[in-house]
Design a protein around this motif. Structure first.
Motif, PDB file in Angstrom:
ATOM      1  N   THR A  41       0.796  -1.236   0.000  1.00  0.00           N
ATOM      2  CA  THR A  41       0.000   0.000   0.000  1.00  0.00           C
ATOM      3  C   THR A  41       0.819   1.271   0.000  1.00  0.00           C
ATOM      4  O   THR A  41       0.333   2.318  -0.405  1.00  0.00           O
ATOM      5  CB  THR A  41      -0.935   0.043   1.231  1.00  0.00           C
ATOM      6  N   GLY A  42       2.050   1.209   0.520  1.00  0.00           N
ATOM      7  CA  GLY A  42       2.863   2.408   0.639  1.00  0.00           C
ATOM      8  C   GLY A  42       2.423   3.282   1.797  1.00  0.00           C
ATOM      9  O   GLY A  42       1.481   2.956   2.529  1.00  0.00           O
ATOM     10  N   LEU A  43       3.091   4.401   1.946  1.00  0.00           N
ATOM     11  CA  LEU A  43       2.819   5.327   3.034  1.00  0.00           C
ATOM     12  C   LEU A  43       1.411   5.882   2.916  1.00  0.00           C
ATOM     13  O   LEU A  43       0.998   6.336   1.855  1.00  0.00           O
ATOM     14  CB  LEU A  43       3.837   6.468   2.998  1.00  0.00           C
ATOM     15  N   ASN A  44       0.674   5.822   4.020  1.00  0.00           N
ATOM     16  CA  ASN A  44      -0.652   6.430   4.071  1.00  0.00           C
ATOM     17  C   ASN A  44      -0.926   6.826   5.516  1.00  0.00           C
ATOM     18  O   ASN A  44      -0.086   6.631   6.385  1.00  0.00           O
ATOM     19  CB  ASN A  44      -1.717   5.476   3.513  1.00  0.00           C
ATOM     20  N   LYS A  45      -2.103   7.364   5.782  1.00  0.00           N
ATOM     21  CA  LYS A  45      -2.395   7.846   7.141  1.00  0.00           C
ATOM     22  C   LYS A  45      -2.635   6.721   8.130  1.00  0.00           C
ATOM     23  O   LYS A  45      -2.697   6.955   9.332  1.00  0.00           O
ATOM     24  CB  LYS A  45      -3.578   8.805   7.115  1.00  0.00           C
ATOM     25  N   ASP A  46      -2.757   5.486   7.666  1.00  0.00           N
ATOM     26  CA  ASP A  46      -2.979   4.353   8.563  1.00  0.00           C
ATOM     27  C   ASP A  46      -1.711   3.576   8.885  1.00  0.00           C
ATOM     28  O   ASP A  46      -1.712   2.771   9.809  1.00  0.00           O
ATOM     29  CB  ASP A  46      -4.000   3.380   7.961  1.00  0.00           C
ATOM     30  N   LEU A  47      -0.648   3.783   8.110  1.00  0.00           N
ATOM     31  CA  LEU A  47       0.542   2.953   8.281  1.00  0.00           C
ATOM     32  C   LEU A  47       1.750   3.596   7.615  1.00  0.00           C
ATOM     33  O   LEU A  47       1.656   4.054   6.471  1.00  0.00           O
ATOM     34  CB  LEU A  47       0.281   1.576   7.652  1.00  0.00           C
ATOM     35  N   GLY A  48       2.875   3.608   8.320  1.00  0.00           N
ATOM     36  CA  GLY A  48       4.113   4.123   7.750  1.00  0.00           C
ATOM     37  C   GLY A  48       5.320   3.573   8.485  1.00  0.00           C
ATOM     38  O   GLY A  48       5.263   3.352   9.700  1.00  0.00           O
ATOM     39  N   PHE A  49       6.386   3.309   7.747  1.00  0.00           N
ATOM     40  CA  PHE A  49       7.629   2.792   8.336  1.00  0.00           C
ATOM     41  C   PHE A  49       8.819   3.528   7.740  1.00  0.00           C
ATOM     42  O   PHE A  49       8.845   3.826   6.535  1.00  0.00           O
ATOM     43  CB  PHE A  49       7.800   1.295   8.046  1.00  0.00           C
ATOM     44  N   LYS A 108       3.452  14.552  11.898  1.00  0.00           N
ATOM     45  CA  LYS A 108       3.009  15.949  11.971  1.00  0.00           C
ATOM     46  C   LYS A 108       2.705  16.467  10.561  1.00  0.00           C
ATOM     47  O   LYS A 108       1.685  17.121  10.336  1.00  0.00           O
ATOM     48  CB  LYS A 108       4.094  16.788  12.649  1.00  0.00           C
ATOM     49  N   ARG A 109       3.577  16.149   9.616  1.00  0.00           N
ATOM     50  CA  ARG A 109       3.373  16.550   8.220  1.00  0.00           C
ATOM     51  C   ARG A 109       2.088  15.948   7.652  1.00  0.00           C
ATOM     52  O   ARG A 109       1.393  16.565   6.845  1.00  0.00           O
ATOM     53  CB  ARG A 109       4.583  16.111   7.376  1.00  0.00           C
ATOM     54  N   LEU A 110       1.741  14.740   8.113  1.00  0.00           N
ATOM     55  CA  LEU A 110       0.523  14.073   7.651  1.00  0.00           C
ATOM     56  C   LEU A 110      -0.734  14.601   8.352  1.00  0.00           C
ATOM     57  O   LEU A 110      -1.838  14.167   8.043  1.00  0.00           O
ATOM     58  CB  LEU A 110       0.637  12.561   7.868  1.00  0.00           C
ATOM     59  N   GLY A 111      -0.564  15.509   9.310  1.00  0.00           N
ATOM     60  CA  GLY A 111      -1.708  16.138   9.951  1.00  0.00           C
ATOM     61  C   GLY A 111      -2.103  15.570  11.307  1.00  0.00           C
ATOM     62  O   GLY A 111      -3.105  15.992  11.885  1.00  0.00           O
ATOM     63  N   PHE A 112      -1.325  14.641  11.833  1.00  0.00           N
ATOM     64  CA  PHE A 112      -1.637  14.111  13.155  1.00  0.00           C
ATOM     65  C   PHE A 112      -1.284  15.151  14.214  1.00  0.00           C
ATOM     66  O   PHE A 112      -0.357  15.944  14.035  1.00  0.00           O
ATOM     67  CB  PHE A 112      -0.891  12.799  13.409  1.00  0.00           C
ATOM     68  N   GLU A 113      -2.015  15.114  15.323  1.00  0.00           N
ATOM     69  CA  GLU A 113      -1.838  16.104  16.380  1.00  0.00           C
ATOM     70  C   GLU A 113      -1.184  15.544  17.638  1.00  0.00           C
ATOM     71  O   GLU A 113      -0.759  16.307  18.501  1.00  0.00           O
ATOM     72  CB  GLU A 113      -3.199  16.695  16.768  1.00  0.00           C
ATOM     73  N   GLU A 114      -1.117  14.216  17.729  1.00  0.00           N
ATOM     74  CA  GLU A 114      -0.504  13.605  18.903  1.00  0.00           C
ATOM     75  C   GLU A 114      -0.073  12.187  18.588  1.00  0.00           C
ATOM     76  O   GLU A 114      -0.628  11.548  17.708  1.00  0.00           O
ATOM     77  CB  GLU A 114      -1.462  13.711  20.093  1.00  0.00           C
ATOM     78  N   VAL A 115       0.955  11.743  19.324  1.00  0.00           N
ATOM     79  CA  VAL A 115       1.496  10.396  19.164  1.00  0.00           C
ATOM     80  C   VAL A 115       1.365   9.686  20.505  1.00  0.00           C
ATOM     81  O   VAL A 115       1.753  10.237  21.539  1.00  0.00           O
ATOM     82  CB  VAL A 115       2.985  10.436  18.747  1.00  0.00           C
ATOM     83  N   LEU A 116       0.813   8.473  20.477  1.00  0.00           N
ATOM     84  CA  LEU A 116       0.752   7.630  21.671  1.00  0.00           C
ATOM     85  C   LEU A 116       1.534   6.369  21.399  1.00  0.00           C
ATOM     86  O   LEU A 116       1.653   5.938  20.243  1.00  0.00           O
ATOM     87  CB  LEU A 116      -0.689   7.263  22.023  1.00  0.00           C
ATOM     88  N   LEU A 117       2.061   5.781  22.463  1.00  0.00           N
ATOM     89  CA  LEU A 117       2.704   4.482  22.315  1.00  0.00           C
ATOM     90  C   LEU A 117       2.417   3.642  23.531  1.00  0.00           C
ATOM     91  O   LEU A 117       2.222   4.158  24.633  1.00  0.00           O
ATOM     92  CB  LEU A 117       4.208   4.609  22.065  1.00  0.00           C
ATOM     93  N   PHE A 118       2.366   2.350  23.316  1.00  0.00           N
ATOM     94  CA  PHE A 118       2.119   1.373  24.367  1.00  0.00           C
ATOM     95  C   PHE A 118       3.329   0.466  24.469  1.00  0.00           C
ATOM     96  O   PHE A 118       3.885   0.051  23.458  1.00  0.00           O
ATOM     97  CB  PHE A 118       0.879   0.539  24.025  1.00  0.00           C
ATOM     98  N   SER A 119       3.730   0.155  25.719  1.00  0.00           N
ATOM     99  CA  SER A 119       4.805  -0.797  25.945  1.00  0.00           C
ATOM    100  C   SER A 119       4.387  -1.723  27.078  1.00  0.00           C
ATOM    101  O   SER A 119       4.096  -1.258  28.187  1.00  0.00           O
ATOM    102  CB  SER A 119       6.096  -0.069  26.311  1.00  0.00           C
ATOM    103  N   PRO A 120       4.337  -3.037  26.814  1.00  0.00           N
ATOM    104  CA  PRO A 120       3.928  -3.965  27.873  1.00  0.00           C
ATOM    105  C   PRO A 120       4.939  -3.986  29.019  1.00  0.00           C
ATOM    106  O   PRO A 120       6.111  -3.647  28.843  1.00  0.00           O
ATOM    107  CB  PRO A 120       3.860  -5.318  27.165  1.00  0.00           C
ATOM    108  N   ASN A 121       4.462  -4.385  30.179  1.00  0.00           N
ATOM    109  CA  ASN A 121       5.325  -4.414  31.365  1.00  0.00           C
ATOM    110  C   ASN A 121       6.558  -5.294  31.177  1.00  0.00           C
ATOM    111  O   ASN A 121       7.597  -5.034  31.774  1.00  0.00           O
ATOM    112  CB  ASN A 121       4.529  -4.855  32.593  1.00  0.00           C
ATOM    113  N   SER A 122       6.466  -6.302  30.328  1.00  0.00           N
ATOM    114  CA  SER A 122       7.628  -7.174  30.096  1.00  0.00           C
ATOM    115  C   SER A 122       8.747  -6.470  29.319  1.00  0.00           C
ATOM    116  O   SER A 122       9.852  -6.980  29.232  1.00  0.00           O
ATOM    117  CB  SER A 122       7.196  -8.437  29.355  1.00  0.00           C
ATOM    118  N   HIS A 123       8.468  -5.295  28.774  1.00  0.00           N
ATOM    119  CA  HIS A 123       9.473  -4.539  28.007  1.00  0.00           C
ATOM    120  C   HIS A 123       9.902  -3.285  28.764  1.00  0.00           C
ATOM    121  O   HIS A 123      10.233  -2.268  28.149  1.00  0.00           O
ATOM    122  CB  HIS A 123       8.925  -4.177  26.626  1.00  0.00           C
ATOM    123  N   ASN A 124       9.923  -3.359  30.087  1.00  0.00           N
ATOM    124  CA  ASN A 124      10.209  -2.165  30.882  1.00  0.00           C
ATOM    125  C   ASN A 124      11.635  -1.638  30.718  1.00  0.00           C
ATOM    126  O   ASN A 124      11.928  -0.523  31.104  1.00  0.00           O
ATOM    127  CB  ASN A 124       9.874  -2.394  32.356  1.00  0.00           C
TER     128      ASN A 124
END
Length: 156
Positions: A41-49, A108-124
Motif C-alpha cells: 500500500t505504501g505510506l498512508n495515514k494508517d501505516l508508515g515505516f 506531523k506533516r501528515l496532519g496528526f496532532e498527537e502520538v501515543l505508544l504502548f509498551s507492555p510491562n515485560s518490556h520495561n
C-alpha cells in the motif's frame, strides 16, 4: 546515516532486528504482516515505516499505525496516531532518537496532532527511552490481546 521510507529490500534485515527484541511468534508475525501490507500500500495515514541506514546496512526501524481503540481514552486531541514499533540494531548510539524524531516529523506533516505508544510491562527496559524527549507517561492499560503495560503521549 540516512533515514528513509522502508522498502521491500529491507524486510529481511528488519525482521532480524525485531528478533533481537521480541520472541513471541504471534507478535513477530503481526510485525511482518504489517511490513508486507506496507510494501503493497505504501505510506498512508494508517501505516508508515522508516528505516535508518548507513553504508547499505539497515540499523533500525520505526513505524506508526492507526490508533487502536483501547488507546483512545488516553488521547487529548482529535487526530492521534500510534508509534507502533521502534527497534534498533545497536542501542545507546542515537539511532532510536533519530528514528523517533523522523516519525514525529512525518506524522506531523501528515496532519496528526498527537502520538501515543504502548509498551507492555515485560518490556520495561525500554521505558527510560520513552520517558525522554517530551513524551509523558499517562497511565497503564490492558489491551484486549496483550499484557498490561504503560502508555506514553506526546502532543505535537
Amino acid at each position: 546515516m540516512i533515514i528513509r521510507e522502508f522498502k521491500k529490500s529491507d524486510l529481511e534485515a528488519v525482521e532480524k532486528i525485531f528478533a533481537l527484541y521480541w520472541t513471541d511468534p504471534e507478535f513477530l508475525k503481526e510485525l511482518s504482516d504489517k511490513l508486507l501490507l506496507y510494501i503493497k500500500t505504501g505510506l498512508n495515514k494508517d501505516l508508515g515505516f522508516y528505516v535508518a541506514e548507513e553504508n547499505g546496512d539497515t540499523l533500525g526501524i520505526v513505524g506508526f499505525k492507526k490508533l487502536p481503540e483501547y488507546l483512545i481514552p488516553c488521547t487529548l486531541t482529535e487526530n492521534p496516531v500510534e508509534l507502533y514499533v521502534i527497534a534498533v540494531k545497536n542501542k545507546k548510539v542515537g539511532i532510536g532518537e533519530r528514528l523517533r524524531s523522523k516519525l514525529i516529523e512525518e506524522v506531523k506533516r501528515l496532519g496528526f496532532e498527537e502520538v501515543l505508544l504502548f509498551s507492555p510491562n515485560s518490556h520495561n527496559k525500554s521505558w527510560g527511552f520513552h520517558d525522554k524527549f517530551g513524551f509523558e507517561r499517562v497511565g497503564e492499560v490492558t489491551p484486549p490481546d496483550d499484557e498490561i503495560g504503560q502508555v506514553w503521549r506526546k502532543v505535537l
